[in-house]
Scaffold this active site. Structure first.
Site, short mmCIF file in Angstrom:
data_model
loop_
_atom_site.label_atom_id
_atom_site.label_comp_id
_atom_site.label_asym_id
_atom_site.label_seq_id
_atom_site.Cartn_x
_atom_site.Cartn_y
_atom_site.Cartn_z
N PHE A 1 0.92 -1.37 0.19
CA PHE A 1 0.00 0.01 0.11
C PHE A 1 0.93 1.29 0.02
CE2 PHE A 1 -2.81 -3.28 1.49
CZ PHE A 1 -3.92 -2.91 0.98
N ASP B 1 0.39 3.93 1.26
CA ASP B 1 0.73 4.61 2.62
C ASP B 1 1.98 4.22 3.37
OD1 ASP B 1 -2.68 5.04 3.00
OD2 ASP B 1 -2.17 3.29 1.75
N HIS C 1 -4.69 2.89 4.35
CA HIS C 1 -4.64 2.16 3.41
C HIS C 1 -5.41 2.86 2.12
CE1 HIS C 1 -3.71 -0.52 6.58
NE2 HIS C 1 -3.13 -1.56 5.79
#
Length: 332
Positions: A82, A84, A128
Site C-alpha cells: 500500500f 501509505d 490504506h
C-alpha cells in the site's frame, strides 16, 4: 478483447522479466500462489523462480535491497503493498536511491522502480487509502510516475530503467479493475491520442475540435472520473473540455504539449498543500498567462483523514461531480 489495467500490468511485468534476465521483483507476499495483494505479480514466481522474492514486512529493507541490486548492476522492481507505507522507506528513497546517482564522482545508474498501489474509494480506511504522491515531488534524482489506462505499462517500466534513476510508480487501486483504452477510442464521444515526448501525454478530445472552454489535467488514477466530468459538462452544460493525462508527474513536463482551453483545471486525489497540482500550475503559468481567462483551478481531496465508511469517504475524496462543479464555478 477487453484487458483490465491489472491484467495489463501483470502482462507487462511478465514481458519485462522475460526480456531481461537482470530484472528482479521484490515485495511482501508477491510469490505464488498468493501473487500479491492485488494479484499484479500472479504467475511471476512460478515462471521466473528466484528472481521474484517475497520479503519480510519491512518497507525500508525491501527498497534498500532493491536499491542495492540496482547499484550492483541489476535492475529491481519493488512492490510496496500500500502506497501509505512508502513513508517507511522514505530515507532509502530520499537519501540513498535518490542521491546515489551523484555521490561517487561519476554518474552511477540506479535502475529501480518502486510500485505503490494508492488511492481510496474502496473503504480501506485512513492508513490504506491515501495518495501520498506529493511527498515525493521535488526530490532531486527521483522520478515520480503514475499508471494510466492509456500508456503501455511495459514501456513505462522500460522508460524508468532507461532514465538510469530511481522511480516511483503510483497505481490507483480502483484503476486496476478498469479497462485499458485502445486504438485511440475512449467511448462514442471521445477519442485519445498519444502526444509529447516519452513517456508522453494522453490527450482526450472530441474529434475535429481544437478550441476548448477548459483543459483538465489529471494523473492516471483520475482519468475515468475526469472523463465522466467531461461528458456531463458537454451534455448538460455545453462546456467543451479536453483532458491531458501525463504518465510522468515529476520532473513535470508536458513534452511541448500546450493546453488548448481558455481555462485550466488540475485535479488530484491527495489533500491540498505542496501538491503535484500546485507544481503543474507553477510550471504552466508563465507559458499561458496571456491567454488564461482566470487563475488555474486546483481540485484536491478534503483536508481530512480518510474514513472507512463509504458515505463519509465519499465526502473527502475527489469525484467526477467535484471536478464538474469546479469547472462550472471557474467558467461562471
Amino acid at each position: 478483447m477487453i484487458e483490465r489495467v491489472a491484467e495489463h500490468l501483470n502482462r507487462a511485468l511478465h514481458d519485462v522479466l522475460a526480456a531481461d534476465p537482470s530484472v528482479y521483483v521484490l515485495g511482501e507476499d508477491i510469490t505464488d500462489p498468493y501473487g500479491g495483494a492485488f494479484k499484479i505479480t500472479k504467475g511471476l514466481s512460478s515462471r521466473f523462480g528466484d528472481r521474484v522474492r517475497s520479503t519480510p514486512i519491512s518497507e525500508g529493507a525491501i527498497v534498500g535491497a532493491g536499491a542495492g541490486l540496482a547499484l550492483a548492476g541489476d535492475k529491481a522492481i519493488v512492490e510496496i503493498m500500500f502506497a501509505d507505507f512508502a513513508g517507511l522507506a522514505f530515507d532509502q528513497l530520499l537519501n540513498f536511491a535518490g542521491k546515489t546517482t551523484a555521490m561517487y564522482g561519476r554518474p552511477v545508474p540506479m535502475p529501480l522502480v518502486v510500485r505503490c498501489p494508492s488511492g481510496g474509494h474502496r473503504g480501506y480506511g485512513p492508513t490504506h487509502s491515501q495518495s501520498p504522491q506529493k511527498h515525493f515531488i521535488g526530490i532531486p534524482g527521483l522520478s515520480v510516475l503514475e499508471l494510466t489506462p492509456f500508456h503501455d505499462a511495459r514501456l513505462l517500466l522500460e522508460h524508468c530503467f532507461c532514465t538510469r534513476r530511481p522511480s516511483l510508480l503510483f497505481e490507483d487501486k480502483v484503476l486496476y479493475t478498469r479497462r485499458m483504452f485502445r486504438d485511440g477510442v475512449v467511448d462514442e464521444l471521445f477519442g485519445f491520442e498519444a502526444v509529447g515526448e516519452s513517456p508522453g501525454v494522453a490527450r482526450v478530445r472530441l474529434d475535429g475540435v481544437t478550441d476548448y472552454d477548459c483543459t483538465l489535467i489529471v494523473p492516471g488514477g483520475m482519468a475515468h472520473r475526469a472523463i465522466e466530468a467531461m461528458r456531463e459538462l458537454l451534455l448538460e452544460h455545453e462546456v467543451l473540455c479536453e483532458l491531458l493525462v501525463p504518465a510522468q508527474l515529476y520532473p513535470f513536463d508536458l513534452g511541448g504539449v500546450a493546453p488548448r482551453g481558455r481555462h485550466v483545471c488540475v485535479a488530484e486525489d491527495g489533500s491540498a498543500g505542496g501538491t503535484w497540482g500546485a507544481e503543474v500550475a507553477a510550471r504552466l503559468y508563465p507559458a499561458l498567462w496571456d491567454r488564461l481567462s482566470r487563475p488555474i483551478t486546483l481540485v484536491s481531496a478534503a483536508d481530512s483523514v480518510i474514513p472507512a465508511a463509504p458515505h463519509l469517504e465519499r465526502e473527502v475524496l475527489v469525484h467526477a461531480e467535484t471536478i464538474r462543479l469546479a469547472v462550472l464555478e471557474a467558467l461562471a
